[in-house]
Design a protein around this motif. Structure first.
Motif, PDB file in Angstrom:
ATOM      1  N   GLY A  80       0.873  -1.236  -0.044  1.00 10.94           N
ATOM      2  CA  GLY A  80      -0.020  -0.159  -0.007  1.00 10.94           C
ATOM      3  C   GLY A  80       0.947   1.167  -0.130  1.00 10.94           C
ATOM      4  N   THR A  81       0.362   2.424   0.164  1.00 13.24           N
ATOM      5  CA  THR A  81       0.944   3.779   0.297  1.00 13.24           C
ATOM      6  C   THR A  81       1.618   3.582   1.587  1.00 13.24           C
ATOM      7  OG1 THR A  81      -0.899   4.438   1.569  1.00 13.24           O
ATOM      8  CG2 THR A  81      -1.142   4.992  -0.776  1.00 13.24           C
ATOM      9  N   PRO A  82       2.874   4.318   1.664  1.00 16.32           N
ATOM     10  CA  PRO A  82       3.718   4.463   3.058  1.00 16.32           C
ATOM     11  C   PRO A  82       2.743   4.842   4.252  1.00 16.32           C
ATOM     12  CG  PRO A  82       4.724   5.590   1.358  1.00 16.32           C
ATOM     13  CD  PRO A  82       3.344   5.254   0.593  1.00 16.32           C
ATOM     14  N   GLN A  83       1.632   5.398   4.134  1.00 14.56           N
ATOM     15  CA  GLN A  83       0.816   5.660   5.165  1.00 14.56           C
ATOM     16  C   GLN A  83       0.054   4.479   5.727  1.00 14.56           C
ATOM     17  OE1 GLN A  83       1.091   7.594   2.549  1.00 14.56           O
ATOM     18  NE2 GLN A  83       1.157   9.513   3.391  1.00 14.56           N
ATOM     19  N   ARG A  84      -0.416   3.750   4.657  1.00 17.53           N
ATOM     20  CA  ARG A  84      -1.253   2.281   4.886  1.00 17.53           C
ATOM     21  C   ARG A  84      -0.303   1.412   5.565  1.00 17.53           C
ATOM     22  NH1 ARG A  84      -5.947   0.544   3.745  1.00 17.53           N
ATOM     23  NH2 ARG A  84      -6.260   2.283   2.174  1.00 17.53           N
ATOM     24  N   VAL A  85       0.964   1.246   4.905  1.00 17.55           N
ATOM     25  CA  VAL A  85       1.814   0.364   5.590  1.00 17.55           C
ATOM     26  C   VAL A  85       2.121   0.596   6.810  1.00 17.55           C
ATOM     27  CG1 VAL A  85       4.234  -0.635   5.225  1.00 17.55           C
ATOM     28  CG2 VAL A  85       2.562  -0.407   3.140  1.00 17.55           C
ATOM     29  N   ALA A  86       2.615   1.842   7.288  1.00 15.62           N
ATOM     30  CA  ALA A  86       2.872   2.355   8.624  1.00 15.62           C
ATOM     31  C   ALA A  86       1.733   2.011   9.705  1.00 15.62           C
ATOM     32  CB  ALA A  86       3.330   3.729   8.611  1.00 15.62           C
ATOM     33  N   GLU A  87       0.614   2.312   9.088  1.00 15.58           N
ATOM     34  CA  GLU A  87      -0.773   2.051   9.953  1.00 15.58           C
ATOM     35  C   GLU A  87      -0.967   0.445  10.151  1.00 15.58           C
ATOM     36  OE1 GLU A  87      -3.826   4.761   8.254  1.00 15.58           O
ATOM     37  OE2 GLU A  87      -4.842   2.630   8.144  1.00 15.58           O
ATOM     38  N   GLN A  88      -0.527  -0.196   9.098  1.00 17.94           N
ATOM     39  CA  GLN A  88      -1.086  -1.784   9.302  1.00 17.94           C
ATOM     40  C   GLN A  88       0.080  -2.318  10.101  1.00 17.94           C
ATOM     41  OE1 GLN A  88      -0.990  -3.322   5.310  1.00 17.94           O
ATOM     42  NE2 GLN A  88      -3.238  -2.944   5.055  1.00 17.94           N
ATOM     43  N   MET A  89       1.280  -1.867   9.979  1.00 18.99           N
ATOM     44  CA  MET A  89       2.362  -2.564  10.801  1.00 18.99           C
ATOM     45  C   MET A  89       2.117  -2.133  12.303  1.00 18.99           C
ATOM     46  SD  MET A  89       5.869  -1.957   8.669  1.00 18.99           S
ATOM     47  CE  MET A  89       6.773  -3.295   9.128  1.00 18.99           C
ATOM     48  N   ASP A  90       1.933  -0.893  12.654  1.00 19.89           N
ATOM     49  CA  ASP A  90       1.393  -0.367  14.015  1.00 19.89           C
ATOM     50  C   ASP A  90       0.446  -1.335  14.417  1.00 19.89           C
ATOM     51  OD1 ASP A  90       1.777   1.053  16.238  1.00 19.89           O
ATOM     52  OD2 ASP A  90       0.684   2.946  15.501  1.00 19.89           O
ATOM     53  N   HIS A  91      -0.618  -1.340  13.791  1.00 17.58           N
ATOM     54  CA  HIS A  91      -1.866  -2.161  14.227  1.00 17.58           C
ATOM     55  C   HIS A  91      -1.582  -3.436  14.728  1.00 17.58           C
ATOM     56  CE1 HIS A  91      -5.796  -3.472  14.495  1.00 17.58           C
ATOM     57  NE2 HIS A  91      -5.768  -4.315  13.652  1.00 17.58           N
ATOM     58  N   PHE A  92      -0.578  -4.314  13.675  1.00 19.75           N
ATOM     59  CA  PHE A  92      -0.173  -5.675  13.982  1.00 19.75           C
ATOM     60  C   PHE A  92       0.517  -5.886  15.387  1.00 19.75           C
ATOM     61  CE2 PHE A  92       1.942  -9.787  12.374  1.00 19.75           C
ATOM     62  CZ  PHE A  92       0.934  -9.767  11.588  1.00 19.75           C
ATOM     63  N   VAL A  93       1.594  -4.454  15.721  1.00 13.68           N
ATOM     64  CA  VAL A  93       2.232  -4.871  16.903  1.00 13.68           C
ATOM     65  C   VAL A  93       1.429  -4.531  17.945  1.00 13.68           C
ATOM     66  CG1 VAL A  93       4.186  -3.480  18.030  1.00 13.68           C
ATOM     67  CG2 VAL A  93       4.493  -4.351  15.580  1.00 13.68           C
ATOM     68  N   GLN A  94       0.460  -3.315  17.955  1.00 14.03           N
ATOM     69  CA  GLN A  94       0.024  -2.927  19.066  1.00 14.03           C
ATOM     70  C   GLN A  94      -1.277  -3.985  19.510  1.00 14.03           C
ATOM     71  OE1 GLN A  94       1.203  -0.691  20.605  1.00 14.03           O
ATOM     72  NE2 GLN A  94       2.163   0.319  18.841  1.00 14.03           N
ATOM     73  N   SER A  95      -1.566  -4.894  18.317  1.00 13.16           N
ATOM     74  CA  SER A  95      -2.748  -5.990  18.679  1.00 13.16           C
ATOM     75  C   SER A  95      -2.079  -6.911  19.157  1.00 13.16           C
ATOM     76  CB  SER A  95      -3.483  -6.170  17.604  1.00 13.16           C
ATOM     77  OG  SER A  95      -3.736  -5.263  16.608  1.00 13.16           O
ATOM     78  N   ASP A  96      -0.478  -7.203  19.383  1.00 14.44           N
ATOM     79  CA  ASP A  96       0.073  -8.045  19.929  1.00 14.44           C
ATOM     80  C   ASP A  96       0.017  -9.499  19.021  1.00 14.44           C
ATOM     81  OD1 ASP A  96       0.812  -6.994  22.240  1.00 14.44           O
ATOM     82  OD2 ASP A  96      -0.727  -7.716  23.549  1.00 14.44           O
ATOM     83  N   ALA A  97       0.111  -9.292  17.547  1.00 13.03           N
ATOM     84  CA  ALA A  97       0.412 -10.188  16.602  1.00 13.03           C
ATOM     85  C   ALA A  97       1.860 -10.288  16.524  1.00 13.03           C
ATOM     86  CB  ALA A  97      -0.200 -10.022  15.215  1.00 13.03           C
ATOM     87  N   ALA A  98       2.750  -9.393  17.009  1.00 12.99           N
ATOM     88  CA  ALA A  98       4.051  -9.350  16.670  1.00 12.99           C
ATOM     89  C   ALA A  98       4.549  -8.172  17.757  1.00 12.99           C
ATOM     90  CB  ALA A  98       4.665  -9.108  15.575  1.00 12.99           C
ATOM     91  N   ASP A  99       6.038  -8.065  17.983  1.00 15.49           N
ATOM     92  CA  ASP A  99       6.656  -6.998  18.755  1.00 15.49           C
ATOM     93  C   ASP A  99       7.459  -6.322  17.546  1.00 15.49           C
ATOM     94  OD1 ASP A  99       5.732  -7.703  21.318  1.00 15.49           O
ATOM     95  OD2 ASP A  99       7.196  -9.323  21.311  1.00 15.49           O
ATOM     96  N   GLY A 100       7.433  -6.795  16.318  1.00 14.94           N
ATOM     97  CA  GLY A 100       8.261  -6.220  15.315  1.00 14.94           C
ATOM     98  C   GLY A 100       8.353  -7.117  13.895  1.00 14.94           C
ATOM     99  N   PHE A 101       9.253  -6.723  13.102  1.00 12.18           N
ATOM    100  CA  PHE A 101       9.258  -7.332  11.810  1.00 12.18           C
ATOM    101  C   PHE A 101      10.677  -7.604  11.691  1.00 12.18           C
ATOM    102  CE2 PHE A 101       5.410  -5.153  12.013  1.00 12.18           C
ATOM    103  CZ  PHE A 101       4.501  -5.983  12.009  1.00 12.18           C
ATOM    104  N   ILE A 102      11.225  -8.575  10.841  1.00 13.34           N
ATOM    105  CA  ILE A 102      12.317  -8.663  10.233  1.00 13.34           C
ATOM    106  C   ILE A 102      11.954  -8.652   8.691  1.00 13.34           C
ATOM    107  CG2 ILE A 102      14.341 -10.114   9.407  1.00 13.34           C
ATOM    108  CD1 ILE A 102      14.223 -11.397  12.106  1.00 13.34           C
ATOM    109  N   LEU A 103      12.293  -7.488   8.120  1.00 13.73           N
ATOM    110  CA  LEU A 103      11.879  -7.009   6.774  1.00 13.73           C
ATOM    111  C   LEU A 103      12.629  -7.827   5.608  1.00 13.73           C
ATOM    112  CD1 LEU A 103      11.047  -3.275   7.101  1.00 13.73           C
ATOM    113  CD2 LEU A 103       9.388  -5.195   7.324  1.00 13.73           C
ATOM    114  N   VAL A 104      11.851  -8.249   4.825  1.00  8.10           N
ATOM    115  CA  VAL A 104      12.920  -8.976   3.756  1.00  8.10           C
ATOM    116  C   VAL A 104      12.554  -8.522   2.508  1.00  8.10           C
ATOM    117  CG1 VAL A 104      13.211 -11.268   2.613  1.00  8.10           C
ATOM    118  CG2 VAL A 104      12.192 -10.941   4.832  1.00  8.10           C
ATOM    119  N   PRO A 105      13.227  -7.405   1.953  1.00 11.28           N
ATOM    120  CA  PRO A 105      13.455  -6.806   0.662  1.00 11.28           C
ATOM    121  C   PRO A 105      13.514  -7.672  -0.424  1.00 11.28           C
ATOM    122  CG  PRO A 105      15.204  -5.918   1.915  1.00 11.28           C
ATOM    123  CD  PRO A 105      14.728  -6.943   2.767  1.00 11.28           C
ATOM    124  N   HIS A 106      12.875  -7.362  -1.354  1.00 11.93           N
ATOM    125  CA  HIS A 106      13.062  -8.303  -2.736  1.00 11.93           C
ATOM    126  C   HIS A 106      14.073  -7.845  -3.636  1.00 11.93           C
ATOM    127  CE1 HIS A 106      10.890  -5.220  -4.758  1.00 11.93           C
ATOM    128  NE2 HIS A 106      11.060  -5.710  -5.759  1.00 11.93           N
TER     129      HIS A 106
END
Ligand SMILES: Cc1cc2nc3c(=O)[nH]c(=O)nc-3n(C[C@H](O)[C@H](O)[C@H](O)COP(=O)(O)O)c2cc1C
Length: 451
Positions: A375-401
């Protein structure tokens, strides 16, 4: 105070995400590529740089799986070199306990911790295939329970070695001519089922005492091992629902070991595709999936499930009508246990292909990979934050292609938005990786010296 997000950068290489064929893709082995990704991650104030491990090139129908040739230099050598060109970024290497020896690896990791002034991390894996073992153990291998038994003892021994030097053992007193305090710094002895070793450890105590310990393994044994011994888990659970379930399961195991939920961070691998609009990002994501799964790759990936030679199939044609061969020798070596129920999975794939009218390649694109955040940078930031605040993770290991520039856009466009949301650091506040991750300083846990 919202939870702070942990971010790590996976140097592509050993995975199916890398698109080497893109015009923007560079070398996967030149030092300049490692430096570019590491410095970009550090510019983005990331917690750590991460390398996976693949010690044998997979084979398919007796030939090497050529995508594997991309990016497999030696982990510790690369991390040591990166220590010299970075200042704060953690340096994490995946290093298995099945084919190594604790004295050697503990020494290498303590050295990396010294060279980097407290930024070393070890992703403890057991590796999942006997095939790799042929490089190391005279063809021998260990079954799963023994692999975890060895891993647990390995980590215990490594900790003992790291703790074998008291913190104040090196005095370098010119007046008395005494270099070390105490009679026997570094002395150790361990007599166990897997290792029976004794001597003096050669490396004085390193800045973190214990390099950060990550673990990647998903079985009940793997989760239990992480709960007892790891500081963080590299997981595969990338959807919100699966992530929450995994998070709950693993964090609940900690109390058995006198640990609290904050003592173990959960960091799934994640991919991302950005665009100026959501529609543009979706279009790019689609294009990247087609780059990742070329017509040849589609057939190779299908063979890993069907366990048959499918080289005569048309990548745009229908899936094979016959079921996977379950009792034949594996056509793909080095990727054991990917599909626990091949016949059931093949039936599901056929049904999906029929329902959506997909040929082989489009079906493989659909079922073998999914970009985590699009998505847009805004959407991606929002989704990542939501993921972490909902206790689905504490963060991410990002794998660029893309290597080495695949993280640039994320650092330039998403990191500032995470910072604005107050969920990601704007400056490093500590110097060691333990400090970045919000972990307590390591304390000695083994009895120094004796077994
Ligand atoms: C997210 C993830 C990443 C992994 N990365 C590696 C790796 O880079 N090298 C490796 O040899 N094994 C890797 N493994 C495999 C584990 O070491 C382990 O052998 C495998 O998952 C089987 O153990 P399990 O049954 O506990 O899951 C990884 C596993 C997971 C879940």
């Amino acid at each position: 105070m919202p939870k702070q997000i942990i971010l790590a950068a996976h140097f592509p290489g050993v995975n199916n995400t890398t698109v080497w064929s893109d015009p923007a893709s560079g070398s996967h082995i030149d030092f300049a590529s490692f430096v570019h990704l590491a410095r970009t991650a550090e510019r983005g104030r990331f917690d750590f740089f991460f390398l996976a491990e693949g010690l044998r090139l997979r084979e398919q129908r007796g030939r090497i799986h050529d995508l594997d040739v991309v990016g497999r230099p030696d982990t510790l050598t690369v991390l040591a070199a990166l220590a010299a060109v970075t200042t704060h970024l953690g340096l994490a290497g995946t290093l298995n306990t099945t084919f190594r020896e604790p004295y050697e690896l503990a020494r290498q990791l303590a050295t990396l911790d010294h060279l980097s002034a407290g930024r070393a991390a070890w992703n403890v894996v057991t590796t999942s295939d006997a095939f790799t073992g042929e490089n190391f153990r005279r063809g021998g291998y260990l079954d799963r329970s023994l692999r975890y038994e060895r891993a647990a003892e390995f980590v215990r021994v490594a900790r003992r070695l790291w703790e074998s030097w008291p913190a104040d053992a090196v005095v370098g007193d010119r007046a008395t001519g005494r270099y070390v305090r105490g009679a026997d710094p570094g002395v150790f002895a361990h007599h166990g089922d897997q290792f029976d070793i004794a001597g003096h450890f050669t490396v004085p105590r390193s800045p973190q005492l214990h390099p950060v310990i990550l673990q990647a393994g998903d079985s009940p044994e793997g989760r239990e091992f992480a709960a007892s011994s790891a500081d963080a888990i590299f997981s595969r659970h990338g959807t919100l629902a699966e992530g929450r379930e995994f998070y709950r399961d693993v964090k609940a195991r900690l109390s058995r070991y006198g640990r609290t939920p904050d003592d173990l961070k959960i960091i799934p691998g994640a991919t991302f595709v950005l665009g100026d609009t959501d529609a543009e990002a979706q279009e790019r994501a689609h294009h990247i999936r087609r780059q990742q799964v070329s017509p040849q790759t589609a057939i190779l990936l299908l063979e890993q499930l069907w366990n048959r030679d499918l080289s005569g199939y048309d990548p745009d044609g229908p899936l094979p009508a016959e079921d996977p061969a379950t009792d034949a020798a594996a056509v793909s070596r080095g990727r054991a246990g990917m599909y626990p129920d091949p016949v059931g999975t093949a039936r599901r794939w056929r049904a999906l292909a029929g329902e959506k009218g997909l040929g082989i390649r489009d079906l493989v694109i659909e079922v073998t990979g999914r970009q985590s955040f699009v998505g847009t940078p805004q959407r991606v930031a929002e989704q990542m934050d939501h993921f972490v605040q909902s206790d689905a993770a504490d963060g991410f290991i990002l794998v660029p292609h893309l290597t080495p520039g695949g993280l640039d856009e994320f650092v330039d466009r998403v990191v500032p938005l995470l910072q604005e949301r107050g969920v990601f650091r704007t400056e490093y506040t500590g110097t060691t990786l333990r400090e970045h991750l919000g972990l307590r300083a390591a304390r000695p846990v083994t009895r120094v010296g004796a077994a």
